[in-house]
Design a protein around this motif. Sequence first.
Motif, short mmCIF file in Angstrom:
data_model
loop_
_atom_site.label_atom_id
_atom_site.label_comp_id
_atom_site.label_asym_id
_atom_site.label_seq_id
_atom_site.Cartn_x
_atom_site.Cartn_y
_atom_site.Cartn_z
N ARG A 101 0.85 -1.19 0.00
CA ARG A 101 0.00 0.00 0.00
C ARG A 101 0.89 1.24 0.00
N LEU A 130 -0.94 -1.02 -4.67
CA LEU A 130 -2.08 -0.10 -4.69
C LEU A 130 -1.61 1.28 -4.25
N ASP A 132 -2.43 5.41 -3.61
CA ASP A 132 -3.25 6.61 -3.49
C ASP A 132 -2.36 7.80 -3.81
N GLU A 145 -3.90 11.68 -14.19
CA GLU A 145 -4.84 10.58 -14.41
C GLU A 145 -4.92 10.22 -15.90
N GLU A 190 -2.57 0.69 -13.69
CA GLU A 190 -3.47 -0.08 -12.84
C GLU A 190 -3.19 0.18 -11.36
N ILE A 192 -4.15 2.61 -9.29
CA ILE A 192 -3.94 3.97 -8.81
C ILE A 192 -5.28 4.64 -8.54
N THR A 193 -5.41 5.26 -7.38
CA THR A 193 -6.56 6.11 -7.08
C THR A 193 -6.05 7.54 -6.97
N TRP A 194 -6.53 8.39 -7.85
CA TRP A 194 -6.11 9.79 -7.86
C TRP A 194 -7.06 10.59 -6.96
N ARG A 195 -6.51 11.33 -6.01
CA ARG A 195 -7.33 12.01 -5.01
C ARG A 195 -6.97 13.49 -4.92
N GLU A 207 -8.94 8.94 5.77
CA GLU A 207 -9.45 8.60 4.45
C GLU A 207 -8.60 7.54 3.74
N LEU A 208 -7.29 7.63 3.88
CA LEU A 208 -6.39 6.75 3.14
C LEU A 208 -6.05 5.48 3.91
#
Length: 315
Positions: A101, A130, A132, A145, A190, A192-195, A207-208
């Motif tokens: 992570r 994974l 963030d 993104e 693959e 990736i969460t863009w925040r 949150e994370l």
Amino acid sequence: MTNIVSQTRRDAAGERRHGVAVLRRGVEKVLLKVNRRIWRRLPTRVRDLHAVQEYGRWLHALISRHADREMYVGTLFLRNRPALELMRRLFAERAQGSSVRVAVLGCSVGVEVYSILWTLRRARPDLTILVDAVDISPEVLAIAEEGVYGPQTDETVHESVFERLTEAELLEMFDWNGDDQGRVKPWLREGITWRLGDAADRRLVEELGPKDLVVGNNFLCHMDAPSADRCLRNFAQLTSPGGYLFVSGVDLDVRTNVAIDLEWEPVPELMAEIHDGDPLVRADWPWHWWGLEPLDRRRPDWQVRYVAAFQVGRG
């Protein structure tokens, strides 16, 4: 009448203080201009002398104290190769098929995120990584993104993001549309969460959730000391016990104080290589606030001050 006289005296005193401040700033500007000319003419062997480096630190402190700091988004793919190599080594012994992570704070246009994933996934394709990726700017997040880089990106970051890549790396990391538009390959996009978020916001920790690897590079130097201090403490909260925190591009006094206060464990491996791994910031010292001073092993705190990677909460 007495009140009027008192107010007049206060106004006069305020004007004198303002005048002294203006005069002092004028003298400092002349001093820095002269010193810059002399510094540029000094041979490298002279600049490396301890006394000259100490003088350079004084100059850098003076420049930093009066700098009108602003955020820059300049960045490069594989910007600091020794730092990426250390990340690879730290996760080389991870259990087969396990998860890693990651949080990348101040991710800018995304090139650091893709650089980290390229490094780790090439070495350990079995791992589920994974990420963030967080930035306060919706404009740069949109670029990140999309994952398409070319002349339009260079205009945003004011340099070529491909500058330090070899031909083989360019082909491995990107699908090309013509000669100047590279789209990051799917295997790097693959997971990736863009925040959109603020690295100093304590809610980010909730949150994370805890991360095995937290990266906060090359943006804290553009903040004042109290703001950078708050961010670093937030990073520590985000790092899982025994996890790793990478943080460079930050005022060294601030990072050292927080690391000692929170009892971070320095990771000494590749320390000098990482410190000198980004030639741009080394070359900008002492004349810009983001410039990075030379590594000085004569300092009593050097084993903490010049380390950019820490293990957090191991005990």
